[in-house]
Design a protein around this motif. Sequence first.
Motif, PDB file in Angstrom:
ATOM      1  N   TRP A  11       0.816  -0.879   0.345  1.00 51.23           N
ATOM      2  CA  TRP A  11       0.034  -0.181   0.400  1.00 51.23           C
ATOM      3  C   TRP A  11       0.674   0.788  -0.036  1.00 51.23           C
ATOM      4  O   TRP A  11       0.142   2.219  -0.158  1.00 51.23           O
ATOM      5  N   SER A  12       2.161   1.030   0.453  1.00 52.96           N
ATOM      6  CA  SER A  12       2.686   2.257   0.486  1.00 52.96           C
ATOM      7  C   SER A  12       3.148   3.171  -1.015  1.00 52.96           C
ATOM      8  O   SER A  12       3.709   3.810  -0.882  1.00 52.96           O
ATOM      9  N   ARG A  13       2.609   1.960  -2.096  1.00 55.68           N
ATOM     10  CA  ARG A  13       3.535   2.073  -3.192  1.00 55.68           C
ATOM     11  C   ARG A  13       2.449   2.679  -4.277  1.00 55.68           C
ATOM     12  O   ARG A  13       2.492   2.737  -4.988  1.00 55.68           O
ATOM     13  N   HIS A  14       1.196   2.218  -3.191  1.00 48.42           N
ATOM     14  CA  HIS A  14       0.267   2.393  -4.086  1.00 48.42           C
ATOM     15  C   HIS A  14      -0.164   4.059  -4.782  1.00 48.42           C
ATOM     16  O   HIS A  14      -0.106   4.459  -3.851  1.00 48.42           O
ATOM     17  N   ILE A  17      -2.882   6.366  -2.426  1.00 51.43           N
ATOM     18  CA  ILE A  17      -1.592   6.897  -1.066  1.00 51.43           C
ATOM     19  C   ILE A  17      -0.419   7.367  -1.710  1.00 51.43           C
ATOM     20  O   ILE A  17      -0.433   8.152  -0.541  1.00 51.43           O
ATOM     21  N   LEU A  18       0.644   7.225  -2.046  1.00 49.09           N
ATOM     22  CA  LEU A  18       1.276   8.333  -2.235  1.00 49.09           C
ATOM     23  C   LEU A  18       0.585   9.218  -2.923  1.00 49.09           C
ATOM     24  O   LEU A  18       1.424  10.459  -2.003  1.00 49.09           O
ATOM     25  N   ARG A  19      -0.210   9.312  -3.392  1.00 50.85           N
ATOM     26  CA  ARG A  19      -0.893  11.006  -3.320  1.00 50.85           C
ATOM     27  C   ARG A  19      -1.607  11.420  -1.992  1.00 50.85           C
ATOM     28  O   ARG A  19      -1.334  13.216  -2.513  1.00 50.85           O
ATOM     29  N   THR A  20      -2.246  10.920  -1.256  1.00 46.98           N
ATOM     30  CA  THR A  20      -2.584  11.440  -0.133  1.00 46.98           C
ATOM     31  C   THR A  20      -1.270  11.617   0.538  1.00 46.98           C
ATOM     32  O   THR A  20      -1.406  12.338   0.983  1.00 46.98           O
ATOM     33  N   ALA A  21      -0.136  10.651   0.283  1.00 50.06           N
ATOM     34  CA  ALA A  21       0.722  11.210   1.075  1.00 50.06           C
ATOM     35  C   ALA A  21       1.105  13.192   0.915  1.00 50.06           C
ATOM     36  O   ALA A  21       2.186  13.507   1.616  1.00 50.06           O
ATOM     37  N   VAL A  22       1.403  12.907  -0.338  1.00 47.13           N
ATOM     38  CA  VAL A  22       2.171  14.158  -0.928  1.00 47.13           C
ATOM     39  C   VAL A  22       0.955  15.467  -0.823  1.00 47.13           C
ATOM     40  O   VAL A  22       1.054  16.732  -0.046  1.00 47.13           O
ATOM     41  N   VAL A  23      -0.079  14.748  -0.542  1.00 49.76           N
ATOM     42  CA  VAL A  23      -1.329  15.803   0.063  1.00 49.76           C
ATOM     43  C   VAL A  23      -1.242  16.548   1.471  1.00 49.76           C
ATOM     44  O   VAL A  23      -0.850  17.885   2.345  1.00 49.76           O
ATOM     45  N   LEU A  24      -0.916  15.918   2.315  1.00 52.80           N
ATOM     46  CA  LEU A  24      -0.181  16.015   3.807  1.00 52.80           C
ATOM     47  C   LEU A  24       1.032  16.221   4.295  1.00 52.80           C
ATOM     48  O   LEU A  24       1.178  16.879   4.842  1.00 52.80           O
ATOM     49  N   ARG A  25       1.952  16.111   2.962  1.00 55.34           N
ATOM     50  CA  ARG A  25       2.875  16.668   3.368  1.00 55.34           C
ATOM     51  C   ARG A  25       2.888  18.168   3.072  1.00 55.34           C
ATOM     52  O   ARG A  25       3.319  18.918   3.641  1.00 55.34           O
ATOM     53  N   SER A  26       2.116  18.018   2.128  1.00 56.54           N
ATOM     54  CA  SER A  26       1.048  19.549   1.694  1.00 56.54           C
ATOM     55  C   SER A  26       0.929  21.185   2.669  1.00 56.54           C
ATOM     56  O   SER A  26       0.474  22.175   2.345  1.00 56.54           O
ATOM     57  N   GLY A  27       0.480  20.092   3.607  1.00 59.10           N
ATOM     58  CA  GLY A  27      -0.299  20.788   5.199  1.00 59.10           C
ATOM     59  C   GLY A  27      -1.646  20.462   4.242  1.00 59.10           C
ATOM     60  O   GLY A  27      -2.355  20.990   5.089  1.00 59.10           O
ATOM     61  N   GLY A  28      -2.400  19.517   4.181  1.00 60.13           N
ATOM     62  CA  GLY A  28      -3.910  19.017   4.026  1.00 60.13           C
ATOM     63  C   GLY A  28      -4.541  18.442   4.452  1.00 60.13           C
ATOM     64  O   GLY A  28      -3.632  18.049   5.476  1.00 60.13           O
ATOM     65  N   LEU A 132      -0.211   3.978   3.971  1.00 64.73           N
ATOM     66  CA  LEU A 132      -0.808   5.527   4.119  1.00 64.73           C
ATOM     67  C   LEU A 132       1.001   6.360   5.009  1.00 64.73           C
ATOM     68  O   LEU A 132       1.267   7.075   5.000  1.00 64.73           O
ATOM     69  N   CYS A 133       1.046   5.698   6.376  1.00 66.60           N
ATOM     70  CA  CYS A 133       2.468   6.051   7.301  1.00 66.60           C
ATOM     71  C   CYS A 133       2.913   5.969   6.506  1.00 66.60           C
ATOM     72  O   CYS A 133       4.245   6.619   6.644  1.00 66.60           O
ATOM     73  N   ARG A 134       3.280   5.119   5.642  1.00 65.98           N
ATOM     74  CA  ARG A 134       4.559   4.480   5.136  1.00 65.98           C
ATOM     75  C   ARG A 134       4.683   5.192   4.550  1.00 65.98           C
ATOM     76  O   ARG A 134       5.846   6.232   4.559  1.00 65.98           O
ATOM     77  N   ALA A 135       3.559   5.821   3.078  1.00 65.58           N
ATOM     78  CA  ALA A 135       3.950   6.615   2.674  1.00 65.58           C
ATOM     79  C   ALA A 135       4.719   8.204   3.283  1.00 65.58           C
ATOM     80  O   ALA A 135       5.189   8.796   2.524  1.00 65.58           O
ATOM     81  N   PHE A 136       3.495   8.353   3.765  1.00 59.55           N
ATOM     82  CA  PHE A 136       4.173   9.520   4.380  1.00 59.55           C
ATOM     83  C   PHE A 136       5.342  10.031   5.386  1.00 59.55           C
ATOM     84  O   PHE A 136       6.297  10.790   5.467  1.00 59.55           O
ATOM     85  N   ASP A 137       5.606   8.456   5.685  1.00 51.19           N
ATOM     86  CA  ASP A 137       7.133   8.282   6.303  1.00 51.19           C
ATOM     87  C   ASP A 137       7.391   8.652   7.298  1.00 51.19           C
ATOM     88  O   ASP A 137       7.963   9.127   8.206  1.00 51.19           O
TER      89      ASP A 137
END
Length: 196
Positions: A11-14, A17-28, A132-137
């Motif tokens: 799931w960390s490479r889906h 999920i990767l898109r969600t991680a990008v949104v999270l890192r950008s303050g979403g 998701l937590c792994r993709a977000f790190d």
Amino acid sequence: MEKPQNPAVDWSRHPRILRTAVVLRSGGVVAYPTEAVWGLGCAPAQEAAVRRLLALKQRSPDKGLILVAADIGQLEPYLEGLSTGQRQTLADTWPGPVTWLVPANGRAGSWITGQFDTLAVRVTNHPLVQGLCRAFDGPLVSTSANPQGRPPARTALAVRRYFGQQLDYITPGQVGGRANPSEIRHLVSGQIARPG
């Protein structure tokens, strides 16, 4: 999207999920399925994102929030100062549906701990949330996807009905098989703050 129970999926490479991680890192602020209900999440270190999430939920900042992680290592900064026995107590119940209130050690902002001198932490056993937590790190804020006083959303449709276009992303997926949100226990006293 594949069912989250499928162990063959990383799931960390889906892509979603990767898109969600990008949104999270950008303050979403995002919604994602958890073990029992849909959750709202954001990056715990981004105070503005947390305050926006609280405003969406109409939740008082005093109440504090839960951090959810893929493994105990992701929570390590927040567990500094715990004894070996206390760490073993956590490890014995994780991954799983137990949220522990650990003594706050100053690593989480007051926008996470609220009025408390404890921090709520959990290692999830939901494969999609782990990914998701792994993709977000790192760990994420995790709180039920509902305005204060309303029933938690159990479907993506219910999330959309509650929040419309106010969220930055809704991660496709399915909730796990649990009927109730996680149990909450005090690590120091062992008391149950909320039954599971």
